[in-house]
Design an enzyme around this catalytic site. Structure first.
Site, PDB file in Angstrom:
ATOM      1  N   GLU A   1      -4.277   1.512 -67.323  1.00  0.00           N
ATOM      2  CA  GLU A   1      -4.578   2.112 -68.624  1.00  0.00           C
ATOM      3  C   GLU A   1      -3.982   3.517 -68.742  1.00  0.00           C
ATOM      4  O   GLU A   1      -4.620   4.460 -69.220  1.00  0.00           O
ATOM      5  CB  GLU A   1      -6.091   2.129 -68.882  1.00  0.00           C
ATOM      6  CG  GLU A   1      -6.707   0.737 -68.911  1.00  0.00           C
ATOM      7  CD  GLU A   1      -8.155   0.732 -69.398  1.00  0.00           C
ATOM      8  OE1 GLU A   1      -8.757   1.815 -69.491  1.00  0.00           O
ATOM      9  OE2 GLU A   1      -8.666  -0.364 -69.706  1.00  0.00           O
TER      10      GLU A   1
ATOM     11  N   GLU B   1      -8.964  -7.345 -67.069  1.00  0.00           N
ATOM     12  CA  GLU B   1     -10.374  -6.972 -66.925  1.00  0.00           C
ATOM     13  C   GLU B   1     -11.154  -7.562 -68.095  1.00  0.00           C
ATOM     14  O   GLU B   1     -10.737  -7.454 -69.242  1.00  0.00           O
ATOM     15  CB  GLU B   1     -10.584  -5.446 -66.937  1.00  0.00           C
ATOM     16  CG  GLU B   1      -9.951  -4.700 -65.801  1.00  0.00           C
ATOM     17  CD  GLU B   1     -10.177  -3.188 -65.910  1.00  0.00           C
ATOM     18  OE1 GLU B   1     -11.152  -2.773 -66.573  1.00  0.00           O
ATOM     19  OE2 GLU B   1      -9.374  -2.440 -65.336  1.00  0.00           O
TER      20      GLU B   1
END
Length: 460
Positions: free
Chosen positions: A83, A230
């Site tokens: 991220e 995720e």
């Protein structure tokens, strides 16, 4: 936390065949050697700048963390950072060079066909994600995203995306229904319809995945697969997190697994399974933040399941059910009229045998709507194979591990032991993941995977 050897033993006992590590911990890679488990390793965020600024540093990273363990350890992909665009934007300028340097090192070792290189993104990089057909990436990131997508396309890799319907639901302020976030069945008039494509969406997960696909198409990339790196649901929260419960975690993860294993696909790409990592393998009791941040795991540090994934539709169960017998009870303080309505439904259309609740029968006392509803709810819950979502009753029921049986009133879960006894997600690939100290993600793919393992001291 468990040692690498203990972690590997748990993965093997659960027949987890894919694992994602949030770094490339040597002890873990050695423990995974000769297990047949497919491993995804990661360049941690705190190493990204060095790797992205030096081809030699990247080559050394691959030599030490990949080549040194091949072929005994079956490394199949490398996640470069995590991220970066949304959590470490100062490192974004070197992300593309890091991807290319790592890939070049694999080419030099003749491993580029075996090991794919990509970088996980938060779904927050997608703006206006509904309707999916109008979704686009944050344009300020185009100087990074366009060359990244060209790299993924040219190397036959995939877009790594983190998808969290829990947070989408919580942050929507009531706009997103809980059932829509949990994959619960929706009435046709409750489905979300994309007015441009007329595609019907029955869950948040599919909508976000398709939004990413439309956003890539907007930039003229139409053939890059999506892997969800995720996803999951917390099993416990504080008073401000009322929907972080074991029942909701069980419901979400069980339904997600079924959704993937059935090759349901998404409305844009029906029948195309989306490989997905479930966050996470272990709870993290010392993790900073809210209560929910500490409670995403499937297991505690002793390998005991926090809750049992009941996959009655698939005929498989994760973990040994005897460690966590569950019951369905009426919630304390639930509205009595709603309880009565749910009780009437269970004893009627729900086809529960409520004769033990009649006067003079074993479960008549205490003669309260809550006690009677608890018996009816638990009976229905076990009749339905303790399936996800079968202990809901419009929000007045909850799952507990405390046996509600009393005196001569023996509840079905106690009397019959109706759980399917199993120790694995059979015939599926399971990958595990970990976070701040050591936490794991579970990955679902067709076949199932359970996610990644991070061994760094700080989760970035």
């Amino acid at each position: 936390m468990p040692s690498p050897t203990q972690v590997a033993a748990l993965l093997k006992a659960q027949q987890i065949r894919h694992v994602r590590l949030y770094d490339a911990d040597r002890g873990m890679l050695v423990a995974l050697a000769n297990t047949g488990i497919s491993v995804s390793v990661s360049v941690p965020n705190n190493e990204l700048l060095a790797v992205g600024q030096s081809n030699a540093t990247a080559a050394n990273w691959v030599a030490s963390n990949v080549v040194a363990h091949i072929p005994a350890t079956n490394i199949t992909s490398i996640a470069v950072g995590s991220e970066i665009l949304t959590t470490l934007p100062n490192a974004a300028p070197v992300l593309i060079s890091a991807l290319k340097f790592i890939h070049s090192a694999l080419v030099a070792s003749n491993l580029d066909n075996q090991i794919k290189v990509s970088t996980p993104h938060s779904s927050a990089i997608i703006l206006d994600s509904f309707p999916p057909s109008q979704a686009f990436f944050n344009r300020s990131w185009n100087p990074i995203l366009v060359p990244m997508l060209k790299f993924l396309q040219s190397t036959g890799s995939y877009l790594m995306l983190n998808v969290y319907p829990y947070y989408d639901y919580v942050q929507s302020n009531g706009v997103i229904p809980l059932d829509y976030a949990l994959f619960r069945p929706l009435a046709p008039n409750k489905e979300a319809v994309d007015a441009n494509t007329l595609l019907h969406y029955t869950n948040v997960f599919d909508a976000v995945v398709d939004a990413a696909r439309f956003a890539m198409a907007y930039l003229n990339f139409t053939n890059i697969p999506v892997i969800v790196t995720e996803s999951g649901w917390p099993s416990k929260g504080d008073t401000s997190e009322p929907d972080a419960t074991m029942d909701n975690a069980n419901t979400y993860n069980s339904n997600l697994i079924r959704h993937v294993l059935n090759n349901t696909g998404t409305p844009k790409y029906p029948g195309v399974s989306v490989s997905t990592y479930i966050y996470e393998l272990y709870n993290e009791d010392t993790r900073a933040g809210s209560v929910s941040e500490k409670n995403w795991g499937l297991f505690d540090e002793n390998g005991v399941p926090i809750y049992t994934l009941h996959l009655s539709g698939s005929g498989v169960v994760l973990a040994n059910d005897t460690t966590n017998q569950t019951y369905c009870v009426a919630k304390d303080g639930a509205d009595s009229k709603m309880l009565q309505a749910a009780l009437d439904w269970a004893c009627g259309p729900g086809k529960v045998d409520c004769s033990p609740l009649l006067q003079g029968q074993p479960c008549y006392d205490p003669d309260t709507v809550q006690a009677h509803a608890t018996y009816a709810f638990d009976t229905y819950y076990h009749q339905m194979g303790v399936g996800p979502g079968t202990c809901y009753f419009n929000g007045v029921a909850a799952v507990t591990t405390t046996d509600p049986s009393h005196e001569t009133c023996i509840f079905p879960g106690s009397k019959n032991g109706t759980f399917v006894n199993g120790t694995s997600l059979a015939h599926s690939n399971v990958t595990a993941a970990s976070g701040s100290t050591r936490h794991f993600y579970v990955t679902v793919t067709g076949p199932l995977i359970i996610g990644s393992l991070l061994w760094s001291s700080i989760f970035l």
